[in-house]
Design a protein around this motif. Structure first.
Motif, PDB file in Angstrom:
ATOM      1  N   ALA A 107       0.832  -1.097  -0.173  1.00  0.00           N
ATOM      2  CA  ALA A 107      -0.090   0.076   0.095  1.00  0.00           C
ATOM      3  C   ALA A 107       0.789   1.393   0.030  1.00  0.00           C
ATOM      4  O   ALA A 107       0.430   2.184  -0.614  1.00  0.00           O
ATOM      5  N   GLY A 108       2.071   1.117   0.464  1.00  0.00           N
ATOM      6  CA  GLY A 108       3.052   2.331   0.565  1.00  0.00           C
ATOM      7  C   GLY A 108       3.801   2.565  -0.700  1.00  0.00           C
ATOM      8  O   GLY A 108       4.368   3.570  -0.613  1.00  0.00           O
ATOM      9  N   THR A 109       3.490   1.828  -1.608  1.00  0.00           N
ATOM     10  CA  THR A 109       4.249   2.089  -2.774  1.00  0.00           C
ATOM     11  C   THR A 109       3.401   2.876  -3.687  1.00  0.00           C
ATOM     12  O   THR A 109       4.064   3.016  -4.884  1.00  0.00           O
ATOM     13  N   ALA A 110       2.354   3.184  -3.292  1.00  0.00           N
ATOM     14  CA  ALA A 110       1.696   4.240  -4.427  1.00  0.00           C
ATOM     15  C   ALA A 110       2.690   5.112  -5.096  1.00  0.00           C
ATOM     16  O   ALA A 110       3.240   6.065  -4.439  1.00  0.00           O
ATOM     17  N   GLY A 111       2.536   5.055  -6.392  1.00  0.00           N
ATOM     18  CA  GLY A 111       3.200   6.109  -7.379  1.00  0.00           C
ATOM     19  C   GLY A 111       4.823   6.013  -7.203  1.00  0.00           C
ATOM     20  O   GLY A 111       5.484   6.755  -7.797  1.00  0.00           O
ATOM     21  N   ALA A 112       5.437   4.935  -6.547  1.00  0.00           N
ATOM     22  CA  ALA A 112       6.780   4.887  -6.424  1.00  0.00           C
ATOM     23  C   ALA A 112       7.198   3.643  -6.894  1.00  0.00           C
ATOM     24  O   ALA A 112       8.411   3.469  -7.118  1.00  0.00           O
ATOM     25  N   ALA A 113       6.370   2.682  -7.269  1.00  0.00           N
ATOM     26  CA  ALA A 113       6.882   1.341  -7.793  1.00  0.00           C
ATOM     27  C   ALA A 113       6.133   0.763  -9.049  1.00  0.00           C
ATOM     28  O   ALA A 113       4.699   0.838  -8.991  1.00  0.00           O
ATOM     29  N   ARG A 114       6.731   0.588 -10.226  1.00  0.00           N
ATOM     30  CA  ARG A 114       5.819   0.048 -11.330  1.00  0.00           C
ATOM     31  C   ARG A 114       5.519  -1.096 -11.113  1.00  0.00           C
ATOM     32  O   ARG A 114       4.268  -1.386 -11.529  1.00  0.00           O
ATOM     33  N   PHE A 115       6.385  -2.124 -10.521  1.00  0.00           N
ATOM     34  CA  PHE A 115       5.898  -3.414 -10.378  1.00  0.00           C
ATOM     35  C   PHE A 115       6.515  -3.937  -9.027  1.00  0.00           C
ATOM     36  O   PHE A 115       7.684  -3.668  -8.509  1.00  0.00           O
ATOM     37  N   VAL A 116       5.874  -5.002  -8.290  1.00  0.00           N
ATOM     38  CA  VAL A 116       6.104  -5.271  -6.916  1.00  0.00           C
ATOM     39  C   VAL A 116       5.795  -6.763  -7.210  1.00  0.00           C
ATOM     40  O   VAL A 116       4.804  -7.383  -7.587  1.00  0.00           O
ATOM     41  N   GLN A 117       6.878  -7.470  -6.475  1.00  0.00           N
ATOM     42  CA  GLN A 117       6.842  -9.038  -6.673  1.00  0.00           C
ATOM     43  C   GLN A 117       7.162  -9.565  -5.116  1.00  0.00           C
ATOM     44  O   GLN A 117       7.919  -9.035  -4.296  1.00  0.00           O
TER      45      GLN A 117
END
Length: 496
Positions: A107-117
């Motif tokens: 949830a804290g990656t909004a606008g900061a990570a294109r892909f999360v694995q």
């Protein structure tokens, strides 16, 4: 159940992914910046191993980061409290924190990570409690507006993009891409496949696949210029209908090899606890393969063998026809080679009379066969030009599209001095001797070779560009697969 028009239903709980909602997966496989969340500043854990693997692959300060609440550096890698603290964000965030912490982190990656694995397990594959946590992860994903691989998956491997998930992975790129719902099996595929000559473009483990699923990625790979051959290990994908549509798009354009898992009763139980997927049905996968032109295999050995065969021959013209020429030492081995070809649906068309006579005049055939299979004493005592004296006249008079040469590796030690030079030299000359025909080698009893002999034989075959197999059945299965691909191209109106 079967038929070209049939489509499997989308699995319950799957995230809708319509064909129009295209994602560019290029940055997933060739990211500019990578971050790892979950590495420890005080002990060695899974996240630390990923950091070390990336550093070994050449990632440096400014492109590789660790996410840690207090540390400044971890294992020599710059550390920041969150992805939001990295200027410009990251293309790829690898999450190895415990499952309970993963939703808040995503949830804290909004606008900061294109892909999360999300590497961590402990979600839908563990039962009701894990399913609740999986729903929390999906809610976090929607709020962050990013794309997610996993959870419960190992990583992404792409040599050109320096994406790695184990130590010592080769950065030599190739044309083969693989989708795997198993992280451990993805590691087996890249390691064992690399040893037998498979060179990879993209390999991705999908785990539970709650967001990015095999069908969507296959759609992208069909149009990917770096991918010429696709393999997929599947355990009941959640986007079944989309997968079938993608397989239809691939038909005649790129060969796709399918290895479904969990088709037995006990296998289905293992799948449920592995990725939380719903197991498939054997007939369902037969219908999918028949309706889309995909190549279905049943074992990992055949999966790797067919991928290697297609890497070498999928886009190389060969003489027309469905026949195969079998050449090798006589006796029971040639009979078994014929049986293996028959099981794979291959035809051993007899050699024409004029060529058989020429072979006999050349000293072959006394007490053996020169019809097909051709029984000649390839081994430690054979003349260096023996293969040329057989293949030359046979292929000149009858252009077989495929040649299966079988040798007995054990004979070089039991009846010879152990000198493998004649066999290594033969492997190097085979492509020239076979001409336009596709040549495949079955090295029988390869597992009995002492010391590093098997490695030397394998390396010689890779260097020559000759697919090498340890059994006659594996070789015949691979030959049948490339023939099916050739027919698929012809059916789709594309040159074979």
């Amino acid at each position: 159940m079967g038929g070209v028009g049939w489509e499997p239903p989308t699995k319950p709980g799957a995230k809708p992914t319509e064909p129009g909602t295209a994602t560019d997966f290029g940055p997933l496989f060739s990211p500019r910046t990578v971050a790892v969340a979950g590495a420890s500043a005080t002990k060695q854990g899974f996240g630390n191993r990923f950091l070390q693997a990336y550093r070994t692959a050449g990632w440096t300060d400014g492109t590789l980061f660790a996410i840690h609440p207090t540390a400044d550096r971890i294992d020599g890698v710059p550390a920041v409290p969150s992805v939001a603290d990295i200027p410009g964000g990251v293309d790829y965030l690898l999450v190895t924190v415990p499952a309970a912490q993963a939703p808040a982190l995503v949830a804290g990656t909004a606008g900061a990570a294109r892909f999360v694995q999300v590497v961590s397990g402990g979600f839908g594959e563990t039962g009701a409690g894990g399913a609740d946590r999986e729903r929390e992860l999906l809610d976090a994903l929607r709020s962050a507006k990013t794309r997610l691989l996993g959870p419960n998956c190992l990583g992404t491997y792409a040599p050109r993009g320096r994406q790695v998930f184990t130590f010592g992975q080769s950065l030599e790129p190739g044309p083969v891409s693989v989708l795997s719902q198993s992280g451990g099996l993805a590691g087996d595929i890249t390691t064992a496949g690399g040893r037998r000559g498979i060179r990879f473009a993209r390999v991705v483990s999908l785990g539970n696949g709650i967001d990015v699923a095999p069908g969507e990625l296959l759609e992208w790979l069909v149009d990917d210029p770096e991918t010429e051959v696709v393999g997929a290990y599947l355990e009941g994908p959640r986007d079944g209908a989309r997968l079938v549509r993608a397989l239809r798009r691939a038909a005649g354009r790129k060969p796709v090899v399918l290895l479904p898992g969990g088709l037995s009763r006990q296998g289905a139980e293992a799948v449920a606890s592995h990725t939380g997927s719903l197991a498939g049905d054997d007939r369902l996968w037969d219908a999918i393969a028949a309706g889309t032109g995909a190549i279905r295999v049943s074992t990992l050995e055949d999966f790797l063998g067919v991928l290697r065969m297609l890497q070498v021959y999928a886009h190389r013209p060969a003489p027309a026809g469905s026949d195969v020429l079998v050449v090798g030492p006589g006796g029971g081995a040639s009979v078994l080679a014929t049986d293996a070809c028959d099981r794979a649906g291959l035809t051993l068309a007899p050699i024409v009379a004029a060529t058989r006579q020429a072979l006999r005049e050349n000293g072959f055939g006394a007490g053996t066969s020169v019809s097909n299979p051709v029984e000649v004493p390839i081994g430690p005592a054979s003349a260096p030009d023996l293969a040329a004296r057989v293949l030359g006249p046979v292929l000149a008079g009858q252009p077989y599209p495929d040649v299966l040469l079988h040798v007995n590796v054990q004979s070089y030690f039991s009846y010879g001095t152990g000198d493998l030079t004649p066999l290594v030299d033969l492997l190097g000359r085979l492509p020239e001797l076979a001409g336009p025909a596709r040549v495949t080698v079955a090295a029988r009893n390869l597992d009995t070779a002492p010391g590093d002999a098997a490695d030397r034989i394998g390396a010689a075959a890779v260097a020559a560009g000759v697919p090498l197999f340890g059994t006659l059945d594996a070789a015949a299965t691979a030959i049948a697969a490339v023939k099916r691909w050739t027919r698929s191209q012809a059916t789709e109106g594309r040159p074979a």
